[in-house]
Scaffold this active site. Structure first.
Site, PDB file in Angstrom:
ATOM      1  N   ARG A 119       7.084  -2.311   2.954  1.00  0.00           N
ATOM      2  CA  ARG A 119       8.401  -1.954   3.562  1.00  0.00           C
ATOM      3  C   ARG A 119       8.463  -0.329   4.060  1.00  0.00           C
ATOM      4  NH1 ARG A 119      11.758  -4.923  -0.526  1.00  0.00           N
ATOM      5  NH2 ARG A 119      10.167  -3.713  -1.653  1.00  0.00           N
ATOM      6  N   VAL A 135      -0.031  -0.322 -16.106  1.00  0.00           N
ATOM      7  CA  VAL A 135      -0.291   0.624 -15.307  1.00  0.00           C
ATOM      8  C   VAL A 135       0.564   1.482 -14.856  1.00  0.00           C
ATOM      9  CG1 VAL A 135      -1.945   1.122 -13.227  1.00  0.00           C
ATOM     10  CG2 VAL A 135      -1.813  -0.960 -14.234  1.00  0.00           C
ATOM     11  N   THR A 181       2.958   3.252 -12.679  1.00  0.00           N
ATOM     12  CA  THR A 181       3.132   3.181 -11.325  1.00  0.00           C
ATOM     13  C   THR A 181       4.521   3.268 -11.196  1.00  0.00           C
ATOM     14  OG1 THR A 181       3.243   0.866 -11.311  1.00  0.00           O
ATOM     15  CG2 THR A 181       1.111   1.989 -10.932  1.00  0.00           C
ATOM     16  N   TYR A 185       8.324 -13.432 -14.468  1.00  0.00           N
ATOM     17  CA  TYR A 185       7.212 -12.687 -13.854  1.00  0.00           C
ATOM     18  C   TYR A 185       5.910 -13.269 -14.052  1.00  0.00           C
ATOM     19  CZ  TYR A 185       3.797  -8.851 -13.200  1.00  0.00           C
ATOM     20  OH  TYR A 185       2.779  -8.220 -12.995  1.00  0.00           O
ATOM     21  N   ALA A 230       0.694  -1.268  -0.172  1.00  0.00           N
ATOM     22  CA  ALA A 230      -0.179   0.152  -0.036  1.00  0.00           C
ATOM     23  C   ALA A 230       0.837   1.332   0.075  1.00  0.00           C
ATOM     24  CB  ALA A 230      -0.881   0.113   1.049  1.00  0.00           C
ATOM     25  N   SER A 231       1.988   1.209  -0.216  1.00  0.00           N
ATOM     26  CA  SER A 231       2.964   2.365  -0.148  1.00  0.00           C
ATOM     27  C   SER A 231       2.943   3.191  -1.159  1.00  0.00           C
ATOM     28  CB  SER A 231       4.453   2.006   0.334  1.00  0.00           C
ATOM     29  OG  SER A 231       4.891   0.909  -0.845  1.00  0.00           O
ATOM     30  N   GLY A 253       1.731   3.155  -5.789  1.00  0.00           N
ATOM     31  CA  GLY A 253       1.170   2.616  -7.123  1.00  0.00           C
ATOM     32  C   GLY A 253      -0.398   1.974  -6.741  1.00  0.00           C
ATOM     33  N   ILE A 254      -0.642   0.986  -7.250  1.00  0.00           N
ATOM     34  CA  ILE A 254      -2.014   0.480  -7.169  1.00  0.00           C
ATOM     35  C   ILE A 254      -2.600   0.223  -5.714  1.00  0.00           C
ATOM     36  CG2 ILE A 254      -3.455  -1.620  -7.737  1.00  0.00           C
ATOM     37  CD1 ILE A 254      -1.746  -1.854 -10.176  1.00  0.00           C
ATOM     38  N   ASN A 283      -2.075  -7.252  -3.210  1.00  0.00           N
ATOM     39  CA  ASN A 283      -1.683  -6.543  -4.362  1.00  0.00           C
ATOM     40  C   ASN A 283      -0.173  -6.492  -4.593  1.00  0.00           C
ATOM     41  OD1 ASN A 283      -1.537  -3.828  -6.198  1.00  0.00           O
ATOM     42  ND2 ASN A 283      -0.559  -3.393  -4.240  1.00  0.00           N
TER      43      ASN A 283
HETATM   44  O1  NJP Z   1       3.782  -1.601  -8.439  1.00  0.00           O
HETATM   45  P1  NJP Z   1       4.726  -0.535  -7.570  1.00  0.00           P
HETATM   46  P2  NJP Z   1       2.325  -1.864  -8.883  1.00  0.00           P
HETATM   47  N1  NJP Z   1       7.159  -6.572   1.190  1.00  0.00           N
HETATM   48  O2  NJP Z   1       6.035  -0.881  -7.880  1.00  0.00           O
HETATM   49  C1  NJP Z   1       5.360  -3.543  -2.380  1.00  0.00           C
HETATM   50  C2  NJP Z   1       0.457  -5.758 -10.602  1.00  0.00           C
HETATM   51  N2  NJP Z   1       0.599  -5.354 -12.151  1.00  0.00           N
HETATM   52  O3  NJP Z   1       1.441  -0.872  -7.962  1.00  0.00           O
HETATM   53  O4  NJP Z   1       7.647  -2.651   0.420  1.00  0.00           O
HETATM   54  C3  NJP Z   1       6.222  -5.714   1.289  1.00  0.00           C
HETATM   55  O5  NJP Z   1       4.190   0.636  -7.914  1.00  0.00           O
HETATM   56  C4  NJP Z   1       5.794  -2.221  -2.611  1.00  0.00           C
HETATM   57  O6  NJP Z   1       5.998  -1.822  -1.463  1.00  0.00           O
HETATM   58  P3  NJP Z   1       7.707  -1.285  -0.577  1.00  0.00           P
HETATM   59  C5  NJP Z   1       1.738  -6.176  -9.798  1.00  0.00           C
HETATM   60  O7  NJP Z   1       2.406  -7.409 -10.403  1.00  0.00           O
HETATM   61  C6  NJP Z   1       1.017  -4.332 -12.287  1.00  0.00           C
HETATM   62  O8  NJP Z   1       1.918  -1.328 -10.227  1.00  0.00           O
HETATM   63  O9  NJP Z   1       7.234  -0.233   0.171  1.00  0.00           O
HETATM   64  N3  NJP Z   1       5.807  -4.948   0.209  1.00  0.00           N
HETATM   65  C7  NJP Z   1       4.786  -1.326  -3.310  1.00  0.00           C
HETATM   66  O10 NJP Z   1       3.895  -0.894  -2.641  1.00  0.00           O
HETATM   67  C8  NJP Z   1       1.471  -6.069  -8.692  1.00  0.00           C
HETATM   68  O11 NJP Z   1       0.956  -7.359  -8.213  1.00  0.00           O
HETATM   69  C9  NJP Z   1       1.203  -3.734 -13.599  1.00  0.00           C
HETATM   70  O12 NJP Z   1       8.648  -1.338  -1.759  1.00  0.00           O
HETATM   71  C10 NJP Z   1       6.423  -5.235  -0.940  1.00  0.00           C
HETATM   72  C11 NJP Z   1       4.212  -2.504  -4.281  1.00  0.00           C
HETATM   73  O13 NJP Z   1       4.498  -3.776  -3.784  1.00  0.00           O
HETATM   74  C12 NJP Z   1       0.494  -5.004  -8.541  1.00  0.00           C
HETATM   75  O14 NJP Z   1       0.010  -4.723  -9.708  1.00  0.00           O
HETATM   76  C13 NJP Z   1       0.662  -4.484 -14.558  1.00  0.00           C
HETATM   77  C14 NJP Z   1       7.571  -6.281  -0.976  1.00  0.00           C
HETATM   78  C15 NJP Z   1       4.555  -2.157  -5.808  1.00  0.00           C
HETATM   79  O15 NJP Z   1       4.104  -1.097  -6.209  1.00  0.00           O
HETATM   80  C16 NJP Z   1       0.692  -3.703  -7.722  1.00  0.00           C
HETATM   81  O16 NJP Z   1       2.002  -2.850  -8.497  1.00  0.00           O
HETATM   82  C17 NJP Z   1       0.218  -5.736 -14.389  1.00  0.00           C
HETATM   83  C18 NJP Z   1       7.783  -6.768  -0.157  1.00  0.00           C
HETATM   84  N4  NJP Z   1       9.001  -7.357  -0.015  1.00  0.00           N
HETATM   85  C19 NJP Z   1       0.224  -6.251 -12.842  1.00  0.00           C
HETATM   86  N5  NJP Z   1       8.073  -6.024  -2.482  1.00  0.00           N
HETATM   87  C20 NJP Z   1       1.854  -2.357 -13.913  1.00  0.00           C
HETATM   88  N6  NJP Z   1       2.080  -1.367 -13.099  1.00  0.00           N
HETATM   89  O17 NJP Z   1       1.893  -2.153 -15.372  1.00  0.00           O
HETATM   90  C21 NJP Z   1       7.168  -5.000  -3.101  1.00  0.00           C
HETATM   91  O18 NJP Z   1      -0.114  -6.554 -15.304  1.00  0.00           O
HETATM   92  N7  NJP Z   1       6.176  -4.797  -2.037  1.00  0.00           N
END
Ligand code: NJP
Length: 251
Positions: A34, A192, A194, A157, A10-11, A13-14, A88
């Site tokens: 994180r 998307v 992000t 992926y 939730a930090s 993007g989506i 998410n």
């Molecule tokens: O990505 P991004 P989206 N522990 O990079 C978190 C899918 N999707 O919003 O920990 C905890 O802006 C990270 O938090 P932080 C994609 O596969 C996207 O676009 O603070 N959290 C951040 O909040 C994914 O499932 C597209 O770094 C962890 C978030 O994940 C979902 O949409 C296309 C973590 C990622 O934010 C959200 O992606 C598609 C950990 N170890 C599917 N590692 C697209 N954007 O084009 C990461 O087909 N996070």
């Protein structure tokens, strides 16, 4: 309204857009990631905007099962439990099959697949012990979880997202066997705008910009609208998968 939702990642993007939309609707949202400082900032914004719900930031590295279990235990103590779980958090490392690093593959499995499964199990147990029969588990999947649309740097992926497709369908079947009305839904976006592409290209702004400038992309808010739509369906309606692509996206 008044229900407790967990939104992972939730930090930014989506996940941030979904958390904001649900707080606006009056839900109590536990947002985890994180970079918890970013969720704290979002929580303050939601409060200043006068939204009727609340956002509760929780620091959690989803690649660590102990941290996930501690989070669910804290949610139980402080907010009784989870009624809606939005899996998410996810990421795509640029690690092709013929040359990629095992660590990168492992991280994608840990976050995109294992954390999703662990959160699903814990959310279900939380609903079951409180007799919550109208719970909902929503997995943010990808178009790449339905067909191999990606270039070689995204094959692994896509494999993790195919797993999300299989797990969501398996979950729907297990929920029926358990004779509950808890629902399971995938939301599968195309591109998307992000931080996703920045992270994928190791924060190379030119490569990420090239992705986002190539077409008119979806916005994180478009996915948040889809989540609201799914949650607003009448209790007898099971929405299996919502696929959203930018109009200009070809594959
Ligand atoms: O990505 P991004 P989206 N522990 O990079 C978190 C899918 N999707 O919003 O920990 C905890 O802006 C990270 O938090 P932080 C994609 O596969 C996207 O676009 O603070 N959290 C951040 O909040 C994914 O499932 C597209 O770094 C962890 C978030 O994940 C979902 O949409 C296309 C973590 C990622 O934010 C959200 O992606 C598609 C950990 N170890 C599917 N590692 C697209 N954007 O084009 C990461 O087909 N996070």
């Amino acid at each position: 309204k008044g229900r407790v939702a967990l939104v992972t990642g939730a930090s930014v993007g989506i996940g941030a857009a979904v958390a904001r939309a649900l707080v606006q609707q009056g839900m109590k949202v536990v947002g985890c990631a994180r970079n918890v400082d970013k969720i704290e900032k979002l929580a303050a914004e939601c409060q200043s905007a006068g939204y009727s719900g609340t956002l509760i930031p929780y620091k959690c590295d989803l690649s660590n099962e102990e941290e996930i279990l501690s989070m669910f235990s804290a949610i139980k103590t402080l907010h009784q439990g989870v009624d809606v779980c939005i899996n998410n958090a996810g990421l795509a490392h640029n690690e092709p099959l013929l040359s990629g690093r095992t660590d990168g593959w492992r991280n994608m499995i840990d976050v995109n697949v294992l954390a999703l499964a662990i959160c699903t199990r814990e959310a279900y147990q939380s609903m079951k012990e409180r007799n919550v029969d109208d719970g909902h588990i929503i997995n943010i999947n990808s178009m790449g979880g339905h067909r191999m649309v990606a270039s070689s740097d995204e094959h692994f992926y896509c494999a993790t997202k195919y797993a999300v497709t299989a797990l969501t369908e398996g979950l729907r079947q297990e929920l029926r066997e358990a004779k509950t009305h808890i629902r399971a839904t995938c939301i599968s976006p195309g591109i998307v705008e992000t931080e996703f592409a920045f992270r994928h290209h190791n924060n190379d702004p030119e490569k990420a910009a090239a992705v986002y400038e190539s077409i008119k992309c979806l916005k994180a808010e478009d996915i948040a609208s889809a989540v609201r739509y799914v949650l607003s369906a009448p209790p007898h309606v099971q929405i299996g998968d919502v696929q959203l692509r930018p109009v200009e996206q070809v594959s």
